[in-house]
Write a protein that holds these residues in place. Structure first.
Motif, PDB file in Angstrom:
ATOM      1  N   SER A  21       0.761  -1.258  -0.077  1.00  0.00           N
ATOM      2  CA  SER A  21      -0.054  -0.083  -0.007  1.00  0.00           C
ATOM      3  C   SER A  21       0.785   1.186  -0.150  1.00  0.00           C
ATOM      4  N   SER A  23      -0.025   4.001   1.147  1.00  0.00           N
ATOM      5  CA  SER A  23      -0.267   4.875   2.439  1.00  0.00           C
ATOM      6  C   SER A  23       0.531   4.290   3.612  1.00  0.00           C
ATOM      7  N   ILE A  24       0.957   3.219   3.354  1.00  0.00           N
ATOM      8  CA  ILE A  24       2.068   2.410   4.499  1.00  0.00           C
ATOM      9  C   ILE A  24       3.441   2.734   4.151  1.00  0.00           C
ATOM     10  N   GLY A  67       0.942   3.500   8.831  1.00  0.00           N
ATOM     11  CA  GLY A  67      -0.068   3.639   7.909  1.00  0.00           C
ATOM     12  C   GLY A  67      -0.830   4.881   7.944  1.00  0.00           C
ATOM     13  N   MET A 107      -2.925  -3.129   6.075  1.00  0.00           N
ATOM     14  CA  MET A 107      -1.689  -3.372   6.713  1.00  0.00           C
ATOM     15  C   MET A 107      -1.219  -4.677   6.722  1.00  0.00           C
ATOM     16  N   HIS A 110      -0.054  -5.640   3.238  1.00  0.00           N
ATOM     17  CA  HIS A 110       1.219  -5.009   2.902  1.00  0.00           C
ATOM     18  C   HIS A 110       2.316  -5.841   3.519  1.00  0.00           C
TER      19      HIS A 110
END
Length: 151
Positions: A21, A23-24, A67, A107, A110
């Motif tokens: 991801s 966003s992580i 994240g 998460m 990921h």
């Protein structure tokens, strides 16, 4: 008895794909360790001190992640690679106000993406009642339970 958590394992296969991801991000400095500690403290309901995590920065077999959701850091996790190339997922946590949005699953996916990159064949974790359904949907199987007691 104080708590019960499930010991769970996922056998990774080359045909299984998990996505990373955007966003992580990996924690790479002391300021991000402080953010990790704030998220983990709220997620788990007890104090996580940044000083207890500083030694993990730059470790070869340990990766910490945080994240974002919109403009806030809201989730955290640790990926550990052992000497057998098995991966352990630890401290997958989410601030309470952000639960139910699929961020825990993102998460975990990921982390699994990185476990595959590490050439792990097995991934292990302990799951709370909140996390267990997420891990089951991703293919994890129960291997037993860990019970904690207060004397």
């Amino acid at each position: 008895m104080r708590s019960v958590v499930a010991g769970m394992t996922l056998l990774l296969k080359p045909s299984i794909l998990f996505s990373a991801s955007r966003s992580i991000s990996r924690v790479i400095n002391r300021e991000e360790i402080k953010i990790f500690a704030i998220i983990a403290s709220e997620a788990f309901g007890y104090n996580i001190y940044p000083s207890s995590l500083f030694g993990l920065l730059g470790a070869n077999r340990v990766q910490l992640f945080i994240g974002r959701h919109k403009d806030d850091y809201v989730s955290c996790s640790i990926l550990f690679l052992d000497s057998n190339k098995d991966s352990g997922l630890h401290m997958i946590g989410l601030k309470k106000d952000y639960r139910g949005l699929g961020l825990g699953k993102a998460m975990t996916s990921h982390l699994l993406h990185h476990a595959i990159k590490n050439k792990s064949e097995q991934v292990h974790l302990v799951a709370s009642k909140l996390g267990s359904p997420i891990y089951h949907k991703l293919g994890f199987q129960n291997r037993g339970y860990l019970k904690s007691y207060i004397i």
